[in-house]
Design an enzyme around this catalytic site. Structure first.
Site, mmCIF file in Angstrom:
data_model
loop_
_atom_site.group_PDB
_atom_site.id
_atom_site.type_symbol
_atom_site.label_atom_id
_atom_site.label_comp_id
_atom_site.label_asym_id
_atom_site.label_seq_id
_atom_site.Cartn_x
_atom_site.Cartn_y
_atom_site.Cartn_z
ATOM 1 C CD GLU A 63 -10.689 0.316 5.570
ATOM 2 O OE1 GLU A 63 -10.427 -0.067 6.717
ATOM 3 O OE2 GLU A 63 -9.895 0.231 4.618
ATOM 4 N N GLY A 102 -0.581 4.487 -0.292
ATOM 5 C CA GLY A 102 -1.483 5.627 -0.174
ATOM 6 C C GLY A 102 -1.012 6.520 0.970
ATOM 7 N N GLY A 103 -1.987 7.101 1.698
ATOM 8 C CA GLY A 103 -1.636 8.010 2.787
ATOM 9 C C GLY A 103 -0.694 7.363 3.788
ATOM 10 C CG LEU A 104 -2.114 5.019 7.007
ATOM 11 C CD1 LEU A 104 -2.733 3.869 7.768
ATOM 12 C CD2 LEU A 104 -1.550 6.049 7.965
ATOM 13 C CE LYS A 126 -9.918 2.738 10.040
ATOM 14 N NZ LYS A 126 -9.916 4.200 9.890
ATOM 15 C CG HIS A 181 -17.015 2.340 11.476
ATOM 16 N ND1 HIS A 181 -17.035 1.220 12.269
ATOM 17 C CD2 HIS A 181 -15.817 2.348 10.872
ATOM 18 C CE1 HIS A 181 -15.893 0.577 12.150
ATOM 19 N NE2 HIS A 181 -15.137 1.241 11.301
ATOM 20 C CB ALA A 184 -8.333 2.823 2.207
ATOM 21 C CB THR A 185 -8.294 6.350 6.295
ATOM 22 O OG1 THR A 185 -7.019 5.719 6.197
ATOM 23 C CG2 THR A 185 -8.563 6.718 7.734
ATOM 24 N N GLY A 218 0.856 -1.180 0.000
ATOM 25 C CA GLY A 218 0.000 0.000 0.000
ATOM 26 C C GLY A 218 0.890 1.226 0.000
HETATM 27 P P1 NAD Z 1 -5.207 4.705 0.736
HETATM 28 O O1 NAD Z 1 -6.498 4.527 0.031
HETATM 29 O O2 NAD Z 1 -4.624 6.075 0.843
HETATM 30 O O3 NAD Z 1 -4.090 3.780 0.048
HETATM 31 C C1 NAD Z 1 -4.275 2.419 -0.191
HETATM 32 C C2 NAD Z 1 -3.090 1.903 -1.020
HETATM 33 O O4 NAD Z 1 -3.269 0.494 -1.237
HETATM 34 C C3 NAD Z 1 -2.967 2.544 -2.395
HETATM 35 O O5 NAD Z 1 -1.600 2.771 -2.696
HETATM 36 C C4 NAD Z 1 -3.521 1.467 -3.338
HETATM 37 O O6 NAD Z 1 -2.967 1.532 -4.654
HETATM 38 C C5 NAD Z 1 -3.050 0.203 -2.608
HETATM 39 N N1 NAD Z 1 -3.820 -0.972 -2.982
HETATM 40 C C6 NAD Z 1 -5.165 -1.113 -3.031
HETATM 41 N N2 NAD Z 1 -5.489 -2.354 -3.469
HETATM 42 C C7 NAD Z 1 -4.312 -3.005 -3.695
HETATM 43 C C8 NAD Z 1 -3.971 -4.306 -4.159
HETATM 44 N N3 NAD Z 1 -4.899 -5.209 -4.478
HETATM 45 N N4 NAD Z 1 -2.659 -4.622 -4.295
HETATM 46 C C9 NAD Z 1 -1.688 -3.734 -3.970
HETATM 47 N N5 NAD Z 1 -1.954 -2.487 -3.512
HETATM 48 C C10 NAD Z 1 -3.253 -2.137 -3.383
HETATM 49 O O7 NAD Z 1 -5.353 4.022 2.176
HETATM 50 P P2 NAD Z 1 -4.941 4.646 3.594
HETATM 51 O O8 NAD Z 1 -5.870 5.765 3.896
HETATM 52 O O9 NAD Z 1 -3.469 4.837 3.631
HETATM 53 O O10 NAD Z 1 -5.359 3.461 4.612
HETATM 54 C C11 NAD Z 1 -4.756 2.176 4.595
HETATM 55 C C12 NAD Z 1 -5.395 1.298 5.672
HETATM 56 O O11 NAD Z 1 -5.021 1.751 6.968
HETATM 57 C C13 NAD Z 1 -6.920 1.303 5.657
HETATM 58 O O12 NAD Z 1 -7.395 -0.007 5.795
HETATM 59 C C14 NAD Z 1 -7.300 2.110 6.880
HETATM 60 O O13 NAD Z 1 -8.530 1.776 7.430
HETATM 61 C C15 NAD Z 1 -6.177 1.767 7.817
HETATM 62 N N6 NAD Z 1 -5.991 2.763 8.899
HETATM 63 C C16 NAD Z 1 -5.831 2.302 10.171
HETATM 64 C C17 NAD Z 1 -5.669 3.197 11.222
HETATM 65 C C18 NAD Z 1 -5.462 2.694 12.614
HETATM 66 O O14 NAD Z 1 -5.267 3.502 13.522
HETATM 67 N N7 NAD Z 1 -5.492 1.397 12.874
HETATM 68 C C19 NAD Z 1 -5.689 4.577 10.992
HETATM 69 C C20 NAD Z 1 -5.825 5.010 9.691
HETATM 70 C C21 NAD Z 1 -5.989 4.094 8.646
#
Ligand code: NAD
Length: 333
Positions: free
Chosen positions: A196, A17-19, A126, A200, A192-193, A15
């Site tokens: 998701e 994306g943001g994280l 999450k 909720h 995605a964050t 991944g």
């Molecule tokens: P995002 O949408 O910004 O990025 C997702 C990344 O995954 C992108 O680069 C996308 O191209 C890649 N991706 C998607 N499908 C794919 C696949 N099949 N193969 C390879 N890469 C793939 O997501 P985000 O906002 O960075 O969030 C990532 C996760 O972190 C989410 O599930 C979110 O809920 C979770 N999160 C958890 C917390 C926590 O405190 N536990 C906080 C924030 C976000």
């Protein structure tokens, strides 16, 4: 042995994306962990001697994917499969992937186990139901010699670990209340964050949130002035604390406020643990995060702290499914 004598853990971040991109940047400041692969939905970048995170992220933002990273990038229809095929090249895998559908991350974990990966895995999952699916893979991880630590972000993650620590003062824990504030400048940086989180809200579930177009998400945010107020979320802090024997899941509540139009947190993030001491006194411990710390700092920092802890567990053969409440993260230099 000095820390400097230990070779860095070779890390794949799934991944970008943001994280995932924040995770890549964070690793460029560490010497105990090294970014060797970064993956998005259309390709991957890989260098067994370590990636230049800034070069990969620059190519990704200018040209639309990590596949465009000079020398190290390659397009793929199955970029996760490319990492699994190179399983021996990695000591740690951080899953910063969207968990849409709800069994996506558990499915990726099972794929690594079936593909011969033998190392540490951490995630930023999450949902309670998704974390429970990962915990059920315990036997599979043991056979594969994988140390998997589930729920290693902020919530679950940092705050779950804090709740576990706070609970130690009490003979009985009565409640754990997590209330978080997230401030991001625009929702597209964390698609995605936000999707998701919408799942909720009343009237939505994982499937309906997944089906929303980007325009529909933007419209929904417009209607709410860019803010989401989330209550009684299905967050895995509950199942993780229950499985760790701290408190029953019904006594754990998670909610918060997400502002998608400002990087300032709309409210401070805290966890309040209430319990009764062995002398019969009721009290609460509160752990509050500094408002200046971003979601990325509070998710990726713990995820790598657990990664380092996982390395030690791997060395002693403690394979299987662990959680952010059964392992203490180790500070990464
Ligand atoms: P995002 O949408 O910004 O990025 C997702 C990344 O995954 C992108 O680069 C996308 O191209 C890649 N991706 C998607 N499908 C794919 C696949 N099949 N193969 C390879 N890469 C793939 O997501 P985000 O906002 O960075 O969030 C990532 C996760 O972190 C989410 O599930 C979110 O809920 C979770 N999160 C958890 C917390 C926590 O405190 N536990 C906080 C924030 C976000």
């Amino acid at each position: 042995m000095h820390a400097a004598d230990i070779s860095p853990m070779r890390i794949a971040v799934l991944g970008a994306g943001g994280l995932g991109s924040a995770a890549a940047r964070m690793l460029s400041q560490k010497r105990e962990l090294r970014l060797d692969a970064l993956v998005d939905s259309r390709g991957f970048a890989f260098d067994p001697d370590g990636l230049d995170a800034e070069a990969v992220l620059h190519a990704a933002s200018e040209r639309g994917g990590v596949a465009f990273a000079p020398k190290t990038g390659a397009p793929s229809d199955d970029p996760i499969g490319e990492i699994v095929r190179r399983a021996e090249a990695f000591d740690g895998v951080f899953l910063a992937l969207p968990n849409l559908p709800n069994d996506f991350v558990p499915g990726v974990a099972a794929r690594f186990a079936a593909g011969g990966y033998r190392g540490v895995m951490t995630d930023a999952l999450k949902r309670t139901s998704a974390a429970e699916r990962v915990l059920k893979l315990d036997e599979l991880f043991k056979t594969a010699e994988i140390v998997y630590i589930v729920g290693c972000g902020a919530t679950p993650g940092l705050l779950t670990a804090a709740a576990n620590l706070a609970a130690q003062s009490f003979a009985e824990v009565e409640s754990v209340r997590i209330w978080f504030g997230v401030g991001i400048q625009n929702w597209e940086a964390y698609r995605a964050t936000i999707r998701e989180d919408i799942a909720h809200m009343p009237g939505f579930d994982v499937e309906s949130a997944r089906r929303l177009t980007d325009e529909e998400v933007a419209e929904l945010l417009d209607e709410r002035g860019g803010k989401l107020i989330l209550e009684e979320m299905e967050h895995a802090d509950d199942a993780i604390l229950e499985a760790a024997g701290v408190v029953s899941r019904d006594c754990v509540s998670v909610g918060g406020v997400v502002d998608t139009r400002s990087s300032q947190k709309p409210v401070s993030t805290s966890v309040v643990v209430t319990g009764v001491t062995f002398e019969g006194r009721r009290s609460s411990h509160t752990f509050t995060l500094g408002d200046e710390t971003s979601m990325a700092a509070n998710v990726c920092g713990p995820a790598f702290g657990y990664m380092k802890a996982g390395r030690r567990l791997h060395e002693i053969g403690a394979y299987g499914a662990h959680s952010s409440a059964t392992v203490m993260p180790r500070f990464v230099r």
